[in-house]
Design an enzyme around this catalytic site. Structure first.
Site, mmCIF file in Angstrom:
data_model
loop_
_atom_site.group_PDB
_atom_site.id
_atom_site.type_symbol
_atom_site.label_atom_id
_atom_site.label_comp_id
_atom_site.label_asym_id
_atom_site.label_seq_id
_atom_site.Cartn_x
_atom_site.Cartn_y
_atom_site.Cartn_z
ATOM 1 N N LYS A 38 -10.912 -38.292 35.642
ATOM 2 C CA LYS A 38 -9.508 -38.831 35.775
ATOM 3 C C LYS A 38 -9.388 -40.388 35.978
ATOM 4 O O LYS A 38 -8.543 -40.578 35.730
ATOM 5 C CB LYS A 38 -8.762 -37.849 36.892
ATOM 6 C CG LYS A 38 -8.490 -36.741 36.576
ATOM 7 C CD LYS A 38 -7.850 -35.835 37.553
ATOM 8 C CE LYS A 38 -7.719 -34.233 37.205
ATOM 9 N NZ LYS A 38 -8.848 -33.709 37.374
ATOM 10 N N CYS A 43 -2.954 -27.743 37.401
ATOM 11 C CA CYS A 43 -4.009 -28.282 37.013
ATOM 12 C C CYS A 43 -5.313 -27.311 37.100
ATOM 13 O O CYS A 43 -6.220 -27.826 36.575
ATOM 14 C CB CYS A 43 -4.256 -29.330 38.113
ATOM 15 S SG CYS A 43 -2.488 -30.091 38.576
ATOM 16 N N THR A 93 -4.952 -39.413 44.767
ATOM 17 C CA THR A 93 -4.114 -39.060 45.729
ATOM 18 C C THR A 93 -4.820 -39.174 47.096
ATOM 19 O O THR A 93 -5.855 -38.991 47.434
ATOM 20 C CB THR A 93 -3.367 -37.884 45.589
ATOM 21 O OG1 THR A 93 -4.382 -36.716 45.804
ATOM 22 C CG2 THR A 93 -2.652 -37.717 44.305
ATOM 23 N N THR A 101 1.514 -27.447 48.025
ATOM 24 C CA THR A 101 1.162 -28.834 47.256
ATOM 25 C C THR A 101 -0.056 -29.229 47.990
ATOM 26 O O THR A 101 -0.703 -29.936 47.574
ATOM 27 C CB THR A 101 2.328 -29.463 47.093
ATOM 28 O OG1 THR A 101 2.751 -29.873 48.444
ATOM 29 C CG2 THR A 101 3.270 -29.176 46.171
ATOM 30 N N PHE A 147 -1.658 -27.379 42.374
ATOM 31 C CA PHE A 147 -0.470 -26.908 43.107
ATOM 32 C C PHE A 147 -0.511 -25.362 43.118
ATOM 33 O O PHE A 147 -0.716 -24.595 42.232
ATOM 34 C CB PHE A 147 1.074 -27.383 42.433
ATOM 35 C CG PHE A 147 1.001 -28.954 42.794
ATOM 36 C CD1 PHE A 147 0.237 -29.700 43.466
ATOM 37 C CD2 PHE A 147 2.295 -29.288 42.306
ATOM 38 C CE1 PHE A 147 0.514 -30.908 43.895
ATOM 39 C CE2 PHE A 147 2.630 -30.693 42.583
ATOM 40 C CZ PHE A 147 1.826 -31.459 43.393
ATOM 41 N N HIS A 190 -4.574 -37.840 34.877
ATOM 42 C CA HIS A 190 -4.636 -36.425 35.288
ATOM 43 C C HIS A 190 -3.944 -35.749 33.862
ATOM 44 O O HIS A 190 -2.764 -35.727 33.707
ATOM 45 C CB HIS A 190 -3.814 -36.102 36.472
ATOM 46 C CG HIS A 190 -4.036 -35.067 36.879
ATOM 47 N ND1 HIS A 190 -4.570 -33.745 36.297
ATOM 48 C CD2 HIS A 190 -3.908 -34.161 38.143
ATOM 49 C CE1 HIS A 190 -4.488 -32.613 37.060
ATOM 50 N NE2 HIS A 190 -4.274 -32.926 38.291
ATOM 51 N N HIS A 231 -12.289 -33.084 40.830
ATOM 52 C CA HIS A 231 -11.105 -33.141 40.333
ATOM 53 C C HIS A 231 -10.547 -34.453 40.402
ATOM 54 O O HIS A 231 -9.787 -35.098 39.493
ATOM 55 C CB HIS A 231 -9.842 -32.243 41.339
ATOM 56 C CG HIS A 231 -8.741 -31.913 40.736
ATOM 57 N ND1 HIS A 231 -8.674 -31.321 39.486
ATOM 58 C CD2 HIS A 231 -7.581 -32.026 41.297
ATOM 59 C CE1 HIS A 231 -7.232 -31.147 39.304
ATOM 60 N NE2 HIS A 231 -6.542 -31.518 40.367
ATOM 61 N N GLU A 274 -10.973 -32.693 49.001
ATOM 62 C CA GLU A 274 -12.118 -32.485 48.134
ATOM 63 C C GLU A 274 -13.140 -32.889 48.460
ATOM 64 O O GLU A 274 -14.422 -32.148 48.687
ATOM 65 C CB GLU A 274 -11.645 -33.096 46.502
ATOM 66 C CG GLU A 274 -12.840 -32.772 45.679
ATOM 67 C CD GLU A 274 -12.290 -32.895 44.260
ATOM 68 O OE1 GLU A 274 -12.958 -32.470 43.216
ATOM 69 O OE2 GLU A 274 -11.346 -33.836 44.054
#
Length: 420
Positions: A341, A175, A316, A281, A406, A346, A312, A323
């Site tokens: 997003k 990403c 999630t 992750t 990731f 995404h 970003h 973040e």
């Protein structure tokens, strides 16, 4: 005009940009859709065959792609074609293509390079390789199969298409592929190793991308109400939605751009990238914050100078909290923030470049899009100024665009408004 920074390095500017997402292929189209305040998420009926996959949501690019000379795109799968469309638009905007579509001689001089990435190559070609392993039948393989499947397919195909003879930088960092490409292109120019760089990222939509995040419990499953998801930073968010697209920025040495009379859309003021080194992750807010701080230091400014942050914002659970904590640690104030997003999902390898280009345009427009579907801010997210409602009109001299991937890869880009 001063063409160098206080540290003696060259100043780098953006002289063109192109994007291809469900928002459209140009800023006016995207601006209109962003102002409408509705996302572009679709229910994917074709995904019903994947019985153990929970999500049925994605954000495809549904318009027909423009045509290109067949011989020149033989080695391009969909992901490379997506990158070609946004790059062609960006080069035209920058005045680096002739009227007949051929490149100007300077692109072939060795002083123009390309930095580009994606998460992977084209899925159709990868499936043909997998079928050989499963059945022993090699009949579907041809001389172009690997070229379409290889992770460097976008950068290498475009370097040949445009006869680029400078450095090629491959950024297949999930990403952060697009944002790292922009950042590394910026560094190549400021260090004097190139005069012009084509930089960006792309991703084609595929069900396996959705399935990968689905197995992690990270995808939205609001399948009956695609218009209500994703909802980043909302206490009722339930995960991300996969998108499709590409984004390309043309970066150029400022003196070079001014001398050739190019229109300048922004200056790349700062960039930083680092890695968490803690988990493959799960994001780490401490090292994410360090990336932001390094970008601010590279720009030679204070966090107080930055008027807006493009997040970003994957929607999630842990990602949004981490973040927001990182941003608040660096800014220590309720800085205005929103995430693209929430409109297009995404776009993986493309998101860093797409979001950077949109952030530049919002800065120049003096209007910043709200967080779509954000109704009730999660109290566990840091106290930032999450833009809601009809967007925000404000002047901004500096803006920031952040991405995290990731592998624990973190990036931060800072752009400065350029007064012609």
């Amino acid at each position: 005009m001063n063409y160098t920074k206080p540290n003696g390095k060259r100043r780098v500017v953006v002289t063109g940009g192109g994007m291809l997402t469900a928002l459209g292929r140009d800023w006016p189209s995207a601006f209109a859709k962003l102002q409408a305040g509705k996302n572009c998420i679709k229910y994917m009926k074709d995904w019903e065959r994947y019985t153990k996959m929970n999500t049925r949501l994605a954000c495809p690019y549904e318009e027909e792609l423009p045509s290109f000379p067949r011989k020149k795109i033989r080695g391009m799968g969909r992901v490379a074609l997506l990158s070609l469309v946004s790059t062609d638009d960006a080069l035209k905007m920058a005045g680096l293509l002739k009227e007949d579509g051929d490149v100007i001689d300077e692109l072939k001089s060795g002083r123009t390079g390309i930095a580009y990435g994606s998460c992977m190559g084209s899925m159709d070609a990868i499936m043909d390789i997998a079928e050989m392993l499963q059945t022993g039948d090699t009949s579907k393989l041809d001389s172009q199969t690997y070229i379409k499947a290889m992770p460097q397919t976008c950068a290498c195909n475009m370097s040949v298409y445009y006869q680029i003879r400078g450095r090629v930088i491959i950024t297949d960092t999930a990403c952060t592929s697009g944002s790292q490409a922009v950042g590394y292109a910026y560094e190549a120019i400021e260090d004097g190793r190139a005069d012009i760089m084509i930089a960006g990222g792309a991703e084609e939509l595929s069900a396996p991308d959705g399935a990968i995040f689905d197995t992690l419990g990270a995808t939205s499953i609001l399948n009956k109400t695609p218009e209500l998801t994703p909802k980043p930073f909302d206490k009722d968010r339930d995960g991300l939605v996969i998108g499709e697209g590409s984004g390309t920025l043309i970066l150029e040495d400022m003196e070079h751009a001014v001398k050739r009379g190019a229109k300048i859309y922004a200056e790349v003021a700062g960039f930083a990238t680092n890695s968490d080194g803690t988990h493959i992750t799960n994001p780490n807010p401490e090292t994410q914050a360090v990336a932001l701080e390094m970008a601010i230091k590279d720009a030679g400014i204070s966090s107080d100078d930055i008027a807006y942050v493009n997040a970003h914002g994957t929607a999630t659970d842990h990602g949004d909290k981490s973040e927001s904590d990182a941003v608040y640690k660096v800014f220590n104030r309720a800085v205005p923030i929103s995430t693209t997003k929430s409109y297009i999902g995404h776009t993986l390898g493309a998101c860093g470049a797409v979001e950077a280009w949109l952030t530049i345009n919002m800065m120049n427009e003096g209007w910043f899009h709200p967080n779509c579907n954000l109704v009730n801010v999660d109290p566990e997210c840091a106290p930032l100024d999450y833009i809601k409602g009809e967007g925000r009109e404000m002047k901004a001299e500096y803006v920031m665009s952040n991405n995290f991937a990731f592998g624990g890869v973190n990036t931060s880009l800072i752009f400065k408004k350029f007064e012609q």
